[in-house]
Design a protein around this motif. Structure first.
Motif, mmCIF file in Angstrom:
data_model
loop_
_atom_site.group_PDB
_atom_site.id
_atom_site.type_symbol
_atom_site.label_atom_id
_atom_site.label_comp_id
_atom_site.label_asym_id
_atom_site.label_seq_id
_atom_site.Cartn_x
_atom_site.Cartn_y
_atom_site.Cartn_z
ATOM 1 N N THR A 52 0.820 -1.231 0.000
ATOM 2 C CA THR A 52 0.000 0.000 0.000
ATOM 3 C C THR A 52 0.853 1.280 0.000
ATOM 4 O OG1 THR A 52 -0.273 0.063 2.416
ATOM 5 C CG2 THR A 52 -1.937 -1.170 1.140
ATOM 6 N N LYS A 53 2.018 1.206 -0.631
ATOM 7 C CA LYS A 53 2.842 2.408 -0.802
ATOM 8 C C LYS A 53 2.203 3.318 -1.837
ATOM 9 C CE LYS A 53 7.582 0.964 0.133
ATOM 10 N NZ LYS A 53 8.915 0.851 -0.428
ATOM 11 N N GLU A 54 2.404 4.626 -1.691
ATOM 12 C CA GLU A 54 1.944 5.562 -2.721
ATOM 13 C C GLU A 54 3.067 5.700 -3.744
ATOM 14 O OE1 GLU A 54 -0.555 9.373 -2.228
ATOM 15 O OE2 GLU A 54 1.521 10.060 -2.386
ATOM 16 N N GLU A 158 -2.213 4.375 -5.242
ATOM 17 C CA GLU A 158 -2.041 3.404 -4.159
ATOM 18 C C GLU A 158 -2.613 2.061 -4.586
ATOM 19 O OE1 GLU A 158 -3.576 4.889 -0.464
ATOM 20 O OE2 GLU A 158 -2.420 6.740 -0.614
#
Length: 193
Positions: A52-54, A158
């Protein structure tokens, strides 16, 4: 038969890339609905952020290279592929009023036409005026509309995103092509089989 479509997968610390490449006009037409005049290799890319990294998607982070001749290219934006505007050159008289007599050649920087032997490349007035020409078709160009809808979007994500990249390259073999993504420290290289 020559293979014209292939897929590859790659990943780094931040994301997973799935790519499908289309290297001839028939395959491009099947994928996009238009063959782009046969002058482009098209890659459909799915970008999946990890953990869930941007991630910020920038099409300039992609590069297509070929072993055939070392050629490499960045993807073009839809308006570069399907734009209808042009550059219009008109001849006018210079300040001396001599116009054509004074001008011995055309000088257009950066367009591959200037700098040859006998060309007029100095700062003097060449009697040539360049202007952008916008067409009424710019507003209704169906190809640009199609490409805008299908291009890989440039934005922060995301969740997984899919889109197309349009590389100005032609007459390549699948085994020679490599798609490169990212900078030196976090690069993904993909070969197609």
């Amino acid at each position: 038969a020559k293979k014209t479509t292939a897929a590859a997968r790659g990943e780094n610390e931040d994301l997973i890339l799935n790519a499908t490449i289309y290297i001839d006009s028939a395959a491009v037409k099947e994928a996009l609905g238009d063959d782009l005049g046969g002058h482009y290799i098209v890659v459909q890319v799915k970008v999946e952020p990890k953990y869930t990294k941007e991630i910020t998607i920038d099409r300039d982070d992609f590069l297509l290279r070929t072993d055939k001749d070392g050629d490499r290219t960045k993807p073009m934006a839809p308006n570069q592929v399907a734009g209808t505007g042009g550059l219009v050159l008109t001849r006018n008289d210079g300040p001396s009023g001599q116009g054509a007599e004074r001008s011995r050649g055309w000088s257009i920087g950066g367009m591959g036409m200037g700098g040859g032997a006998g060309m007029n490349t100095g700062p003097q007035n060449t009697g040539v005026k360049a202007s952008d020409e916008k067409s009424d078709k710019d507003k209704e160009n169906p190809l640009k509309k199609l490409l805008d809808a299908k291009v890989l979007p440039e934005k922060k994500i995301e969740d997984p995103v899919t889109g197309f990249l349009f590389f100005p390259m032609e007459n390549q073999k699948m085994k020679d092509l490599e798609l490169v993504y990212g900078g030196k420290e976090n690069r993904i290289r993909m070969r197609f089989k």
